[in-house]
Design a protein around this motif. Sequence first.
Motif, mmCIF file in Angstrom:
data_model
loop_
_atom_site.group_PDB
_atom_site.id
_atom_site.type_symbol
_atom_site.label_atom_id
_atom_site.label_comp_id
_atom_site.label_asym_id
_atom_site.label_seq_id
_atom_site.Cartn_x
_atom_site.Cartn_y
_atom_site.Cartn_z
ATOM 1 N N GLN A 199 -47.661 -24.927 36.166
ATOM 2 C CA GLN A 199 -49.044 -24.880 35.682
ATOM 3 C C GLN A 199 -49.183 -23.858 34.554
ATOM 4 O OE1 GLN A 199 -52.035 -23.972 38.625
ATOM 5 N NE2 GLN A 199 -53.691 -24.459 37.240
ATOM 6 N N ASP A 200 -48.573 -22.698 34.714
ATOM 7 C CA ASP A 200 -48.632 -21.680 33.656
ATOM 8 C C ASP A 200 -47.983 -22.193 32.381
ATOM 9 O OD1 ASP A 200 -49.007 -18.963 32.552
ATOM 10 O OD2 ASP A 200 -46.813 -18.886 32.690
ATOM 11 N N LEU A 201 -46.847 -22.855 32.512
ATOM 12 C CA LEU A 201 -46.171 -23.401 31.338
ATOM 13 C C LEU A 201 -47.023 -24.469 30.656
ATOM 14 C CD1 LEU A 201 -42.515 -23.668 32.655
ATOM 15 C CD2 LEU A 201 -43.365 -22.130 30.889
ATOM 16 N N THR A 202 -47.649 -25.322 31.446
ATOM 17 C CA THR A 202 -48.507 -26.367 30.878
ATOM 18 C C THR A 202 -49.664 -25.746 30.109
ATOM 19 O OG1 THR A 202 -47.886 -27.908 32.614
ATOM 20 C CG2 THR A 202 -49.931 -28.375 31.436
ATOM 21 N N LEU A 203 -50.294 -24.712 30.667
ATOM 22 C CA LEU A 203 -51.394 -24.037 29.976
ATOM 23 C C LEU A 203 -50.931 -23.406 28.669
ATOM 24 C CD1 LEU A 203 -53.234 -22.356 32.992
ATOM 25 C CD2 LEU A 203 -54.038 -24.279 31.604
ATOM 26 N N ILE A 262 -48.323 -24.309 26.854
ATOM 27 C CA ILE A 262 -47.994 -25.380 25.915
ATOM 28 C C ILE A 262 -49.268 -25.932 25.291
ATOM 29 C CG2 ILE A 262 -47.149 -27.767 25.771
ATOM 30 C CD1 ILE A 262 -45.007 -26.891 27.893
ATOM 31 N N ASP A 263 -50.295 -26.158 26.115
ATOM 32 C CA ASP A 263 -51.566 -26.667 25.595
ATOM 33 C C ASP A 263 -52.162 -25.699 24.578
ATOM 34 O OD1 ASP A 263 -51.300 -28.891 27.201
ATOM 35 O OD2 ASP A 263 -52.728 -28.204 28.725
ATOM 36 N N LYS A 264 -52.101 -24.405 24.873
ATOM 37 C CA LYS A 264 -52.650 -23.401 23.946
ATOM 38 C C LYS A 264 -51.849 -23.386 22.638
ATOM 39 C CE LYS A 264 -54.476 -19.215 24.918
ATOM 40 N NZ LYS A 264 -54.506 -17.872 25.501
ATOM 41 N N LEU A 265 -50.544 -23.475 22.730
ATOM 42 C CA LEU A 265 -49.718 -23.496 21.521
ATOM 43 C C LEU A 265 -49.988 -24.747 20.686
ATOM 44 C CD1 LEU A 265 -46.318 -22.123 22.861
ATOM 45 C CD2 LEU A 265 -47.816 -21.052 21.168
ATOM 46 N N LEU A 266 -50.156 -25.883 21.344
ATOM 47 C CA LEU A 266 -50.479 -27.109 20.614
ATOM 48 C C LEU A 266 -51.815 -26.978 19.896
ATOM 49 C CD1 LEU A 266 -49.278 -29.827 23.141
ATOM 50 C CD2 LEU A 266 -48.254 -29.264 20.917
ATOM 51 N N MET A 267 -52.811 -26.389 20.564
ATOM 52 C CA MET A 267 -54.109 -26.189 19.940
ATOM 53 C C MET A 267 -53.978 -25.251 18.734
ATOM 54 S SD MET A 267 -57.537 -24.369 21.453
ATOM 55 C CE MET A 267 -56.764 -22.764 21.336
#
Length: 155
Positions: free
Chosen positions: A98-102, A104-109
């Motif tokens: 879950q931490d990694l997904t968050l 990754i989402d922040k980096l993509l944004m």
Amino acid sequence: MTPSPTDKVMTVGQLAARSGVAVTALHFYESKGLIHSTRSSGNQRRYPREALRRVAVIKMAQRLGIPLATIHDALKTLPIGRAPTAADWQRLSEQWRQDLTLRIDKLLMLRDQLDGCIGCGCLSLQSCPLRNCDDQLGVQGPGPQLLEPGADPAL
């Protein structure tokens, strides 16, 4: 000297050679409580064979960007005296997913918003979500407040 399969402990040099991790890094991991050793009668470090698997978990977690403090907390949940198993890794990886997904989402944004910032130069505009979210530095004056602290705005 390479340990035989019946050896129960390894020297720091053997652990370094088998894991591909520098001796200094192993000492650092030990100082942070990530791995543990005992001392021989000559006061030399001896690592249990399961330390090799623990080092592999540490290195993999580091490659994923997991902070050492989080790795430390995770390793504390593993039983002492045996190597981490595939089931242990599955449990740890689920904790970190879950931490990694968050992240990754922040980096993509951030990646998708990067083009809007390139070339603006000031990094303190209200529309700059990368450096000055919500223009918190705007009250301190114009220009790159964090990049040039104390600079004369008249220059």
